[in-house]
Write a protein that holds these residues in place. Structure first.
Motif, PDB file in Angstrom:
ATOM      1  N   UNK A 211       5.318   0.019  -2.636  1.00  0.00           N
ATOM      2  CA  UNK A 211       5.172  -0.644  -1.341  1.00  0.00           C
ATOM      3  C   UNK A 211       3.712  -1.011  -1.069  1.00  0.00           C
ATOM      4  N   UNK A 212       2.805  -0.099  -1.392  1.00  0.00           N
ATOM      5  CA  UNK A 212       1.382  -0.332  -1.140  1.00  0.00           C
ATOM      6  C   UNK A 212       0.875  -1.547  -1.897  1.00  0.00           C
ATOM      7  N   UNK A 213       1.201  -1.632  -3.171  1.00  0.00           N
ATOM      8  CA  UNK A 213       0.692  -2.735  -3.994  1.00  0.00           C
ATOM      9  C   UNK A 213       1.337  -4.062  -3.591  1.00  0.00           C
ATOM     10  N   UNK A 214       2.646  -4.055  -3.375  1.00  0.00           N
ATOM     11  CA  UNK A 214       3.343  -5.296  -3.003  1.00  0.00           C
ATOM     12  C   UNK A 214       2.806  -5.833  -1.677  1.00  0.00           C
ATOM     13  N   UNK A 215       2.648  -4.968  -0.680  1.00  0.00           N
ATOM     14  CA  UNK A 215       2.146  -5.415   0.620  1.00  0.00           C
ATOM     15  C   UNK A 215       0.703  -5.894   0.521  1.00  0.00           C
ATOM     16  N   UNK A 216      -0.111  -5.211  -0.289  1.00  0.00           N
ATOM     17  CA  UNK A 216      -1.506  -5.625  -0.447  1.00  0.00           C
ATOM     18  C   UNK A 216      -1.605  -7.001  -1.099  1.00  0.00           C
ATOM     19  N   UNK A 217      -0.797  -7.234  -2.128  1.00  0.00           N
ATOM     20  CA  UNK A 217      -0.795  -8.546  -2.790  1.00  0.00           C
ATOM     21  C   UNK A 217      -0.319  -9.626  -1.820  1.00  0.00           C
ATOM     22  N   UNK A 253       0.634  -1.249   7.187  1.00  0.00           N
ATOM     23  CA  UNK A 253       1.851  -0.669   6.617  1.00  0.00           C
ATOM     24  C   UNK A 253       1.643  -0.255   5.166  1.00  0.00           C
ATOM     25  N   UNK A 254       0.727  -0.946   4.473  1.00  0.00           N
ATOM     26  CA  UNK A 254       0.521  -0.679   3.047  1.00  0.00           C
ATOM     27  C   UNK A 254      -0.059   0.706   2.788  1.00  0.00           C
ATOM     28  N   UNK A 255      -0.898   1.220   3.689  1.00  0.00           N
ATOM     29  CA  UNK A 255      -1.484   2.539   3.438  1.00  0.00           C
ATOM     30  C   UNK A 255      -1.121   3.540   4.528  1.00  0.00           C
ATOM     31  N   UNK A 256      -1.597   3.384   5.776  1.00  0.00           N
ATOM     32  CA  UNK A 256      -1.193   4.366   6.793  1.00  0.00           C
ATOM     33  C   UNK A 256       0.319   4.387   7.013  1.00  0.00           C
ATOM     34  N   UNK A 257       0.952   3.210   6.951  1.00  0.00           N
ATOM     35  CA  UNK A 257       2.396   3.155   7.151  1.00  0.00           C
ATOM     36  C   UNK A 257       3.162   3.893   6.072  1.00  0.00           C
ATOM     37  N   UNK A 258       2.753   3.684   4.811  1.00  0.00           N
ATOM     38  CA  UNK A 258       3.396   4.379   3.694  1.00  0.00           C
ATOM     39  C   UNK A 258       3.159   5.880   3.797  1.00  0.00           C
ATOM     40  N   UNK A 259       1.934   6.275   4.184  1.00  0.00           N
ATOM     41  CA  UNK A 259       1.645   7.696   4.358  1.00  0.00           C
ATOM     42  C   UNK A 259       2.507   8.298   5.458  1.00  0.00           C
ATOM     43  N   UNK A 260       2.709   7.559   6.544  1.00  0.00           N
ATOM     44  CA  UNK A 260       3.536   8.071   7.639  1.00  0.00           C
ATOM     45  C   UNK A 260       4.968   8.306   7.174  1.00  0.00           C
ATOM     46  N   UNK A 261       5.516   7.344   6.460  1.00  0.00           N
ATOM     47  CA  UNK A 261       6.903   7.496   5.974  1.00  0.00           C
ATOM     48  C   UNK A 261       7.004   8.643   4.978  1.00  0.00           C
TER      49      UNK A 261
END
Length: 267
Positions: A211-217, A253-261
């Motif tokens: 998720x992190x990489x896809x959202x960042x790209x 969402x790519x970093x804090x969001x993924x960490x929250x989930x």
């Protein structure tokens, strides 16, 4: 860190004076009082983030948010010192960072995952530094875009408010947002390269579609397209501001969001 709740409160409270001073009706510019409270606002989160990272890099949601806050404030301080109208973003930036600080305090007890040891420490630190710079630039770009959006709406409806009177003009906001977006996309591109290299050193694979990489790209592509559209077609105004804020949301969402989930919802 014998009492994290106390340090969270102090770091959060350090942002309040700057937020209030920026809304003074007699505020004429970067006077001594504004610079003093801005210095306090920068020092609080920076010191608290440094204390949390003194012994090791922590990956928890709370620390991540405080690092984003500290990085954004350091960049804002540099902008205030070098860009004439940048200080006028304070009424939008400080309340937003205070909200992030509240979230950081609420999730202070959430533990993150340890960093993979395979990649060289210096390379991981470089990637982390680039990531912090990316969030700082994007935060400032999103705030500048929001300022332009609010100013344009106030002009269209002919209903200025005390908030819009304190913000930069539409042209100043758009100029600042575009410059910050260009810097953001450049730094994000560097971050993608360092991230893929770190991933290769850790796993032997250059690209994993997380998720992190896809959202960042996706964010990198969106901002690149917006910058090209601005130069070629003159894309600007509300549509551009909305796109910037959507891109910033995706980046969060790519970093804090993924960490929250991962660390809160799935723990």
């Amino acid at each position: 860190m014998s009492n994290p709740a106390f340090f969270n409160f102090v770091a959060l409270a350090s942002l309040v004076p700057a937020a209030l001073v920026s809304l003074r009706r007699d505020q004429q510019g970067k006077d001594g009082l504004f610079l003093a409270v801005l210095g306090v606002a920068i020092a609080g989160p920076v010191i608290w983030a440094a204390v949390q990272l003194a012994d090791q890099w922590r990956t928890g949601l709370s620390t991540t948010l405080w690092v984003i806050i500290a990085g954004s404030l350091v960049l804002f301080g540099l902008l205030v010192a070098t860009v004439r109208q940048a200080w006028r973003l304070t009424p939008l930036l400080l309340p937003y960072l205070m909200l992030l600080g509240v979230l950081a305090a609420l999730f202070d007890q959430v533990q993150g995952r340890s960093l993979a040891p395979e990649a060289p420490l210096a390379w991981r630190e470089a990637h982390i530094l680039v990531a912090v710079a990316t969030f700082g630039f994007f935060t400032m770009a999103a705030v500048a875009a929001l300022a332009g959006f609010l100013q344009e709406r106030a002009l269209k409806t002919k209903r200025p408010t005390s908030l819009t009177r304190a913000l930069p003009s539409v042209s100043d906001s758009e100029t600042l947002a575009n410059r910050l977006l260009a810097a953001s996309d450049l730094v994000l591109g560097i971050g993608l390269v360092t991230g893929m290299t770190t991933l290769y050193l850790e796993t032997g694979s250059m690209l994993v579609f997380s998720h992190k990489i896809v959202l960042s790209i996706l964010v990198f592509a969106m901002i690149g397209a917006l910058l090209i559209g601005h130069q070629v077609c003159g894309v600007r105004g509300r549509w551009a501001a909305r796109l910037v804020m959507v891109a910033y949301l995706l980046l969060m969402l790519a970093l804090p969001g993924v960490k929250f989930v991962r660390d809160v919802l799935l723990s």
